[in-house]
Design a protein around this motif. Structure first.
Motif, mmCIF file in Angstrom:
data_model
loop_
_atom_site.group_PDB
_atom_site.id
_atom_site.type_symbol
_atom_site.label_atom_id
_atom_site.label_comp_id
_atom_site.label_asym_id
_atom_site.label_seq_id
_atom_site.Cartn_x
_atom_site.Cartn_y
_atom_site.Cartn_z
ATOM 1 N N UNK A 131 0.849 -1.202 0.000
ATOM 2 C CA UNK A 131 0.000 0.000 0.000
ATOM 3 C C UNK A 131 0.883 1.249 0.000
ATOM 4 N N UNK A 132 1.869 1.275 0.884
ATOM 5 C CA UNK A 132 2.757 2.441 0.949
ATOM 6 C C UNK A 132 3.541 2.600 -0.350
ATOM 7 N N UNK A 133 4.002 1.455 -0.882
ATOM 8 C CA UNK A 133 4.791 1.497 -2.119
ATOM 9 C C UNK A 133 3.972 2.080 -3.271
ATOM 10 N N UNK A 134 2.660 1.840 -3.228
ATOM 11 C CA UNK A 134 1.786 2.350 -4.294
ATOM 12 C C UNK A 134 1.747 3.879 -4.310
ATOM 13 N N UNK A 135 2.149 4.503 -3.205
ATOM 14 C CA UNK A 135 2.116 5.966 -3.140
ATOM 15 C C UNK A 135 3.496 6.595 -3.300
ATOM 16 N N UNK A 136 4.518 5.761 -3.382
ATOM 17 C CA UNK A 136 5.854 6.298 -3.661
ATOM 18 C C UNK A 136 5.877 6.670 -5.145
ATOM 19 N N UNK A 137 6.258 7.903 -5.451
ATOM 20 C CA UNK A 137 6.146 8.344 -6.857
ATOM 21 C C UNK A 137 7.203 7.715 -7.766
ATOM 22 N N UNK A 138 7.135 6.389 -7.932
ATOM 23 C CA UNK A 138 8.127 5.670 -8.734
ATOM 24 C C UNK A 138 8.058 6.078 -10.209
ATOM 25 N N UNK A 139 6.837 6.361 -10.685
ATOM 26 C CA UNK A 139 6.669 6.720 -12.089
ATOM 27 C C UNK A 139 7.412 7.989 -12.465
ATOM 28 N N UNK A 140 7.691 8.824 -11.482
ATOM 29 C CA UNK A 140 8.365 10.096 -11.781
ATOM 30 C C UNK A 140 9.785 9.900 -12.292
ATOM 31 N N UNK A 141 10.361 8.719 -12.011
ATOM 32 C CA UNK A 141 11.712 8.445 -12.516
ATOM 33 C C UNK A 141 11.709 8.552 -14.040
ATOM 34 N N UNK A 142 10.632 8.080 -14.639
ATOM 35 C CA UNK A 142 10.540 8.149 -16.101
ATOM 36 C C UNK A 142 9.546 9.231 -16.549
ATOM 37 N N UNK A 143 9.180 10.105 -15.622
ATOM 38 C CA UNK A 143 8.292 11.221 -15.970
ATOM 39 C C UNK A 143 6.858 10.800 -16.235
ATOM 40 N N UNK A 144 6.409 9.734 -15.546
ATOM 41 C CA UNK A 144 5.026 9.274 -15.762
ATOM 42 C C UNK A 144 4.289 9.255 -14.431
ATOM 43 N N UNK A 145 3.016 9.624 -14.433
ATOM 44 C CA UNK A 145 2.268 9.582 -13.168
ATOM 45 C C UNK A 145 1.726 8.194 -12.840
ATOM 46 N N UNK A 146 2.003 7.193 -13.668
ATOM 47 C CA UNK A 146 1.433 5.854 -13.442
ATOM 48 C C UNK A 146 2.206 5.084 -12.378
ATOM 49 N N UNK A 147 1.466 4.506 -11.448
ATOM 50 C CA UNK A 147 2.072 3.613 -10.448
ATOM 51 C C UNK A 147 1.226 2.337 -10.411
ATOM 52 N N UNK A 148 1.872 1.169 -10.420
ATOM 53 C CA UNK A 148 1.094 -0.077 -10.421
ATOM 54 C C UNK A 148 0.296 -0.269 -9.134
ATOM 55 N N UNK A 149 -0.726 -1.128 -9.216
ATOM 56 C CA UNK A 149 -1.544 -1.462 -8.039
ATOM 57 C C UNK A 149 -0.841 -2.584 -7.269
#
Lengths: 313, 177
Positions: free
Chosen positions: B32-50
């Motif tokens: 759950x917490x990982x889903x809110x870490x802005x990982x997509x920003x590394x590649x400039x995307x707002x998408x984060x997996x469920x």
């Protein structure tokens, strides 16, 4: 008889009962949650405040990795970028001259008409520490809370323009509703014709314009800024550009990029409700003697306007 | 004849057993917490997996007794609280999805990974569709489905990495104990 064998159906039965109970509870939560009760809001604030420091720590390596990637990209294109920036600088110097002339002219007019200048806006800077985390919600957490002066309704901007507005605050962190969220509604003005509309998010990348007058003639490329209607968000904040989608609809491409949100400012804007009593400008009060006096006073106006401009900065 | 002493677990063994029991749930919460870490920003995307959906699907198939319905509800509710969306939305979606997965468990347990992955594709599609229907009802409009399709596509794409990770944990920690 093996006691474990008799325990198995019982375990399965209790698992099923538990599943049915949880399904009922989840459905009840979904219905109760619509009531937006105080308990849920309070729980959300507590959880947000607890999660924000963890998310802040977790988002740091992400930000560092992103910076490394951006730096690598910059090194790869450093000469092209340098050339582009020189050309842009030359263009901007010409614009600066133009802007200074216009600033002086506007200041002179403001002084002449005795315009109430908007007070300067305080702000608190912070970082976006979380992602939206779901496909139906476009909100982010920023590490600016009530302790730093953040309040619900305040506008949040980044270097590109308006990002969204704060919808809830805890002591350490606040939740920002982005412009693209289904619940986002921002009063805007479309320049240069100054048409008023409401920018409404609809869970797509391009928010739509609602309540636009039917006779308004807007076209792709028109600039969208905040109107300041309602007094929550200061007027004139850049929002985006009007674009035409493949289906022919006119929507808004926001200047801020959801995928690149990092440092933001929370604007602590106070609507100037306590306005000083403002007499009509002396030039309009009539009488030849008064107009002569006014004529003598006009040259002093630029000095006054300069002080107003300094106060604004 | 020597008499066997009744086995009484040491406190360390008891603590270990508790850790083993709660580990899938803790991993669900971590997801759950990982889903809110802005990982997509590394590649400039707002998408984060469920990520929570991955944990729920994996443990529902592999060790359902370690990821009971109450844990699924707690994970969904936590997701709702952190996300700022409708309270109970993901709690409901996850519990219903869990019930469907449990009902089809026999088809998916001990199958090749490709079948396991295909099962997750169907699960993600179901969860996304259910969520989309509920949100559309709540808002009284047909919410554009583009974002949920992209969200679930990314989730299915990165699932093998997390399935491998969960498998490692299961092998090293849970079965090793």
């Amino acid at each position: 008889m093996d006691p474990n064998r008799s325990a198995l159906p019982f375990r399965e039965f209790s698992h099923r009962i538990s599943l049915v109970f949880m399904l009922t509870l989840a459905a009840a939560l979904l219905l109760l949650g619509r009531a937006e009760t105080y308990v849920f809001d309070r729980a959300r604030q507590v959880v947000t405040d607890l999660a924000a420091p963890l998310l802040e720590v977790a988002s740091r390596p992400v930000a560092a990795t992103r910076r490394i990637i951006e730096r690598t990209d910059e090194y790869a294109y450093v000469f092209d970028e340098n050339e582009r920036l020189r050309a842009e600088n030359a263009r901007l110097l010409a614009w600066k001259e133009e802007a200074l002339k216009l600033q002086a002219k506007v200041a002179r007019y403001e002084a002449l008409l005795n315009v109430q200048v908007d007070p300067s806006i305080d702000y608190a800077s912070g970082r976006v520490v979380s992602d939206s985390g779901g496909p139906f919600v476009d909100t982010v957490l920023v590490n600016v809370g009530a302790e730093q002066g953040a309040r619900s309704g305040q506008a949040v901007i980044d270097t590109d323009g308006l990002v969204g507005r704060i919808v809830s605050t805890g002591p350490k962190a606040s939740r920002v509703l982005l412009l693209t969220d289904l619940n986002s509604r921002i009063p805007v003005v479309i320049e240069p014709a100054h048409y008023k509309a409401v920018l409404a998010g609809d869970n797509t990348d391009w928010p739509k314009l609602e309540y636009l007058a039917s006779q308004s003639a807007i076209s792709p490329g028109d600039r969208v800024v905040t109107s300041g209607d309602g007094g929550l968000i200061p007027p004139g904040l850049p929002v985006g550009l009007v674009i035409q989608t493949s289906s022919g609809d006119l929507r808004v491409q926001t200047f801020s990029d959801r995928g690149r949100l990092d440092f933001v400012r929370v604007l602590q804007y106070e609507f100037p409700s306590k306005v000083k009593r403002q007499d009509p400008p002396e030039v309009l009060q009539g009488g030849p003697e008064e107009s002569e006096e006014t004529g003598a006073e006009v040259p002093a106006a630029p000095a006054a306007s300069a002080s107003q401009a300094a106060a604004r900065e | 004849m020597a008499k066997l002493e009744p086995y009484t677990p040491t406190p360390a063994a008891r603590a270990g057993r508790i850790v083993m029991t709660v580990m899938p749930f803790v991993m669900g919460m971590a997801c759950v917490l990982l889903a809110f870490v802005p990982l997509g920003r590394i590649v400039g995307s707002p998408l984060t997996p469920a990520f929570p959906l991955m944990a729920i699907y994996y443990w529902a198939i592999v060790k359902p007794e370690m990821f009971p319905p109450v844990a699924v509800l707690a994970v969904g509710l936590m997701f709702d609280l952190v996300s700022g969306g409708a309270i109970g939305l993901w709690a409901f979606v996850y519990v219903v999805t869990y019930a469907v997965v449990i009902s089809q468990r026999m088809l998916l347990v001990n199958t090749p990974f490709s079948a396991f992955w295909f099962g997750f594709l169907a699960t993600a599609a179901f969860a996304g569709f259910l969520g989309w229907v509920i949100v559309s009802i709540i808002h009284g409009i047909f919410v554009p489905p583009g974002s949920v399709i992209r969200h679930m596509a990314v989730t299915v794409a990165v699932f093998p990495v997390f399935a491998m990770l969960f498998g490692r944990i299961q092998t090293r920690v849970l079965q090793g104990s």
